[in-house]
Scaffold this motif. Structure first.
Motif, mmCIF file in Angstrom:
data_model
loop_
_atom_site.group_PDB
_atom_site.id
_atom_site.type_symbol
_atom_site.label_atom_id
_atom_site.label_comp_id
_atom_site.label_asym_id
_atom_site.label_seq_id
_atom_site.Cartn_x
_atom_site.Cartn_y
_atom_site.Cartn_z
ATOM 1 N N VAL A 515 0.839 -1.203 0.000
ATOM 2 C CA VAL A 515 0.000 0.000 0.000
ATOM 3 C C VAL A 515 0.872 1.250 0.000
ATOM 4 N N SER A 516 1.943 1.216 0.789
ATOM 5 C CA SER A 516 2.845 2.378 0.836
ATOM 6 C C SER A 516 3.493 2.629 -0.519
ATOM 7 N N LEU A 517 3.942 1.541 -1.183
ATOM 8 C CA LEU A 517 4.585 1.709 -2.483
ATOM 9 C C LEU A 517 3.589 2.127 -3.561
ATOM 10 N N LEU A 518 2.388 1.564 -3.534
ATOM 11 C CA LEU A 518 1.370 1.976 -4.483
ATOM 12 C C LEU A 518 1.068 3.467 -4.330
ATOM 13 N N SER A 519 0.915 3.899 -3.095
ATOM 14 C CA SER A 519 0.653 5.321 -2.840
ATOM 15 C C SER A 519 1.809 6.182 -3.317
ATOM 16 N N LYS A 520 3.039 5.724 -3.070
ATOM 17 C CA LYS A 520 4.209 6.515 -3.457
ATOM 18 C C LYS A 520 4.296 6.657 -4.976
ATOM 19 N N PHE A 521 4.105 5.566 -5.699
ATOM 20 C CA PHE A 521 4.187 5.639 -7.161
ATOM 21 C C PHE A 521 3.050 6.485 -7.741
ATOM 22 N N LEU A 522 1.873 6.415 -7.164
ATOM 23 C CA LEU A 522 0.777 7.255 -7.640
ATOM 24 C C LEU A 522 1.078 8.732 -7.406
ATOM 25 N N LEU A 523 1.636 9.046 -6.262
ATOM 26 C CA LEU A 523 1.985 10.438 -5.966
ATOM 27 C C LEU A 523 3.125 10.924 -6.867
ATOM 28 N N ILE A 524 4.081 10.033 -7.156
ATOM 29 C CA ILE A 524 5.168 10.401 -8.069
ATOM 30 C C ILE A 524 4.604 10.699 -9.452
ATOM 31 N N ALA A 525 3.714 9.842 -9.935
ATOM 32 C CA ALA A 525 3.121 10.058 -11.257
ATOM 33 C C ALA A 525 2.324 11.347 -11.300
ATOM 34 N N LYS A 526 1.597 11.645 -10.234
ATOM 35 C CA LYS A 526 0.834 12.893 -10.174
ATOM 36 C C LYS A 526 1.769 14.093 -10.221
ATOM 37 N N CYS A 527 2.848 14.021 -9.447
ATOM 38 C CA CYS A 527 3.827 15.110 -9.450
ATOM 39 C C CYS A 527 4.457 15.266 -10.829
ATOM 40 N N CYS A 528 4.710 14.150 -11.495
ATOM 41 C CA CYS A 528 5.339 14.209 -12.821
ATOM 42 C C CYS A 528 4.446 14.909 -13.832
ATOM 43 N N TYR A 529 3.165 14.515 -13.894
ATOM 44 C CA TYR A 529 2.342 15.144 -14.922
ATOM 45 C C TYR A 529 2.015 16.585 -14.575
ATOM 46 N N GLU A 530 2.020 16.937 -13.288
ATOM 47 C CA GLU A 530 1.846 18.343 -12.928
ATOM 48 C C GLU A 530 3.052 19.168 -13.350
ATOM 49 N N GLN A 531 4.226 18.540 -13.370
ATOM 50 C CA GLN A 531 5.433 19.215 -13.851
ATOM 51 C C GLN A 531 5.637 19.007 -15.345
ATOM 52 N N ARG A 532 4.630 18.476 -16.041
ATOM 53 C CA ARG A 532 4.626 18.259 -17.487
ATOM 54 C C ARG A 532 5.654 17.219 -17.935
ATOM 55 N N ASN A 533 6.030 16.320 -17.042
ATOM 56 C CA ASN A 533 6.829 15.156 -17.429
ATOM 57 C C ASN A 533 5.857 14.009 -17.681
ATOM 58 N N PHE A 534 5.245 14.031 -18.856
ATOM 59 C CA PHE A 534 4.223 13.045 -19.170
ATOM 60 C C PHE A 534 4.829 11.686 -19.496
ATOM 61 N N ALA A 535 6.091 11.662 -19.863
ATOM 62 C CA ALA A 535 6.737 10.394 -20.186
ATOM 63 C C ALA A 535 6.795 9.494 -18.960
ATOM 64 N N THR A 536 7.365 9.995 -17.871
ATOM 65 C CA THR A 536 7.473 9.191 -16.655
ATOM 66 C C THR A 536 6.101 8.893 -16.065
ATOM 67 N N ALA A 537 5.185 9.838 -16.131
ATOM 68 C CA ALA A 537 3.838 9.613 -15.600
ATOM 69 C C ALA A 537 3.158 8.449 -16.310
ATOM 70 N N MET A 538 3.277 8.401 -17.639
ATOM 71 C CA MET A 538 2.646 7.313 -18.397
ATOM 72 C C MET A 538 3.385 5.991 -18.194
ATOM 73 N N GLN A 539 4.691 6.048 -17.952
ATOM 74 C CA GLN A 539 5.436 4.820 -17.677
ATOM 75 C C GLN A 539 5.008 4.211 -16.349
ATOM 76 N N ILE A 540 4.814 5.057 -15.336
ATOM 77 C CA ILE A 540 4.344 4.556 -14.039
ATOM 78 C C ILE A 540 2.927 4.011 -14.172
ATOM 79 N N LEU A 541 2.087 4.707 -14.941
ATOM 80 C CA LEU A 541 0.723 4.219 -15.155
ATOM 81 C C LEU A 541 0.732 2.840 -15.812
#
Length: 702
Positions: A515-541
């Protein structure tokens, strides 16, 4: 002066050497010695391919019209305008760099003393920096407009261009313009304010190459669009031979008068050749030694003896080769002046980026969940300065081992992922992604079907190497055209990130840690797409949507607000797939760094490539090629704005090692060894089910 990003860079070429020789206008020296400032930075840039004729608006036209006038009734020639423009550009660039240095000093002083006077001066000075940046960009745009108007010929002279070469790679009988090019008329063209403007619709390969010499080829964005897409209808060798034939036939016989057609053809040939080298050296010349040797031999034997510009071309090739070979060590081979200019450029990006990010974060239209604020606040005291990115690690892919070692990454395991904040991990993953993205070229995204890139699947199966992919299947380039396969490496890196995300989750031995890792990766992906790094966000997705990961029991006990991020990511993915130019809307891409999803962009290009490229008469559809060039031009547009986060080399090394460890992992096999990946049935409930089953079986025998 209005800011316009149609010119690449901030006039970094205006160094001291140019100050010593501003522009020496000699009345009859056009052919004997081409004017070096006129031939400096010949590449029209991505904006020319993207905006086309709209790149140069009415303000550019009016500014150039009034430039060089000492009196209202006096009109100066183009040479006087160029002299004044170079002087203005040089002066504004000097002031711009001095102001940046002064801003640095104030920042350091503010960090030490935090005096009220310094705090009040910083916002005003930052505003002045933005105005000065806009001035320099506008003057650069005017300079490109002046260059674009030079050496072109009228459309009726294009047959002369074709037959000026003594030997052509494509043998064709004498033809007039209508048999080579097809146009359609428009009522009015906004930029040139002309009625009945003809827009190129289609042409034969020879006609399309000849159109490079037309008067409006640069102004319409045709030259840059051609450099992106010519491989669909001619090879690199054919294009090079076409240019060299025009130079050979006009170099010795052209008049010193710049108004003659032969002089214009000769100078435009040099201009196009240099633009090709500047923009496409890495995808055409670096991958084809025979092509490079042919060009060098021609310059040394034919051009250097007759024209001093040959030395300039050879020097340009050497510099391009050095940059290509030194890409693994970006910090070497740079002189002091270039370091200062590059630092100044990136510093301005970092200074102006913070305010723009705050504004865009408030108005970000992909957010679905209400009440979810920013993932994490920016850390105080960590200034994103240009000097912070000068010492980036230079690895060709995520999966390469870094020279900086981190203490036993395998023993540390995923614990560091949980301990570090989502923003810290987002920043370092973004810097790693940026290293790979900045090495790609718009041409890499063309003809991707021939490389085996398909929709909804991995580009290259793990059991099949990139070398075994057949280029004969769906190859849209000419058979003899050499294609760089860097896109496969880009997609392989993306697949490695997705596999790593899934592997880290399924190897956790407790549901709580999952649960902790799932939450962390979701938050990382959210931070990435907010910073317009859509590549990493879609890779995590993609990693989270792995079939094994989606069936984990941990999803049921995931906090609701965190689980909503998954829907946000899916909405972002739908948005990215909906429009090929969605990231180029508005002005955010001009000021904010952006990394697109390589696979999504390749799919958009494949969609544009669907259908025939030729008309019934054999002419190639230029409207189709122009649209493809416009879409891929955003690669260079995004590369102009780099992320300037402070690199954490230890954390990057840890991430590299973890990604390398799991890049070829079998997720199902990893999940099978972990009890936390299965739904557990309580012991009492399980025994009750067995007793009920035995009772039913006993009843059947009675």
């Amino acid at each position: 002066l209005q800011s316009n990003s149609c010119g690449q860079g901030f006039a970094e070429e205006n160094t001291t050497s140019e100050e010593q020789a501003v522009i020496k206008i000699a009345g009859n020296s056009y052919l004997a010695s081409p004017n070096l400032p006129d031939f400096h930075g010949c590449s029209p840039g991505w904006s020319s391919a993207f905006y086309g004729a709209e790149c140069f608006d009415s303000e550019v036209h009016s500014y150039l019209k009034n430039l060089g006038k000492q009196k209202s009734s006096e009109s100066q020639n183009i040479d006087a305008k160029k002299v004044e423009l170079e002087q203005l550009l040089m002066m504004e660039t000097k002031n711009y760099r001095k102001t940046i240095k002064f801003y640095h000093k104030l920042l350091q002083k503010e960090r030490r003393s935090k005096g009220p006077e310094t705090k009040s001066m910083l916002p005003k000075l930052k505003g002045q920096l933005q105005e000065m940046k806009s001035k320099v960009q506008f003057l650069e745009l005017v300079k490109k407009y002046v260059q674009a108007k030079q050496w072109g010929v009228e459309s009726y002279v294009l047959p002369t261009v074709i037959h000026s070469g003594k030997t052509d790679t494509m043998d064709m009988a004498p033809m007039d313009e209508p048999s080579l090019l097809l146009y359609y008329n428009t009522e009015k063209h906004q930029c040139n304010n002309q009625n009945g403007v003809r827009v190129l619709q289609a042409g034969t390969p020879l006609g399309l190459m000849a159109y490079l010499y037309s008067r409006n080829a640069f102004l319409e964005g045709y030259v840059q669009q051609f450099l992106y897409t010519f491989r669909y209808f001619c090879t690199q060798e054919e294009f090079l031979q076409f240019l060299l034939d025009r130079i050979s036939s006009t170099l010795s016989s052209a008049s010193l008068d710049p108004s003659t057609s032969l002089t214009k053809i000769c100078n435009r040939s040099f201009y196009i050749l240099q633009a090709w080298i500047e923009d496409c050296y890495s995808v055409d010349f670096a991958t084809n030694t025979d092509l490079l040797d042919t060009l060098k031999e021609f310059i040394s034997s034919k051009v250097a003896s007759l024209n001093g510009y040959g030395e300039r071309l050879l020097s340009l090739l050497e510099d391009a080769s050095a940059r290509k070979s030194g890409s693994a060590d970006q910090c070497s081979g740079v002189d002091k002046g270039e370091e200062e200019s590059e630092e100044g450029r990136k510093t301005l990006h970092s200074l102006c980026k913070k305010l723009s990010e705050d504004v865009s974060r408030k108005n970000f239209y992909w957010k679905l969940s209400k009440g979810m604020g920013p993932v994490a606040q920016y850390q105080r005291g960590r200034l994103h300065t240009g000097s912070a990115v000068l010492a980036k690690p230079c690895c060709s892919s995520f999966t390469e081992e870094s020279s900086v070692s981190f203490a036993r990454a395998d023993e540390v395991g995923p614990f560091l992922l949980i301990e570090c904040s989502a923003q810290q991990l987002c920043w370092q993953l973004t810097l790693l992604q940026q290293e790979v993205f900045h090495k790609c070229h718009p041409v890499h995204f063309l003809n991707s079907r021939a490389l085996g890139v398909k929709d909804k699947c991995v580009a290259v199966p793990k059991a099949v190497s990139a070398d075994t992919v057949s280029l004969k299947v769906c190859n849209l380039f000419l058979s003899k055209c050499i294609q760089d396969q860097y896109l496969l490496q880009l997609l392989k890196n993306a697949d490695s990130i997705s596999t790593w995300v899934a592997a880290e989750i399924v190897t956790c031995h407790t549901t709580k840690r999952q649960v902790s890792l799932l939450s962390k990766f979701l938050l990382i992906a959210k931070c990435c797409y907010e910073q317009r790094n859509f590549a990493t966000a879609m890779q995590i997705l993609a990693g989270l949507e792995n079939l094994i990961v989606r069936q984990l029991p941990a999803w049921k006990i995931l906090p609701a607000k965190v689980a909503e991020i998954m829907e946000e990511l899916k909405a972002v993915e739908v948005f990215l797939k909906s429009d090929s130019l969605c990231l180029m809307e508005g002005d955010r891409f001009k000021t904010l760094p952006t990394i697109p999803s390589a696979h999504v962009l390749a799919m958009h290009v494949q969609q544009l490539e669907t259908g025939g490229f030729t008309m019934t008469n054999g002419a190639h559809k230029w409207t189709k090629l122009r649209n493809i060039a416009k879409v891929v031009s955003q690669v260079h547009a995004f590369q102009e704005n780099p992320y300037t986060y402070a690199p954490d080399f230890k954390l990057q090394s840890y991430l590299r090692q973890r990604i390398t460890r799991f890049k070829d992992a079998d997720i199902s096999a990893l999940a099978a060894d972990n009890c936390a990946n299965f739904h557990q049935i309580p012991a009492e409930k399980h025994s009750r089910k067995i007793q009920d089953t035995l009772r039913r079986m006993k009843a059947t025998f009675q």
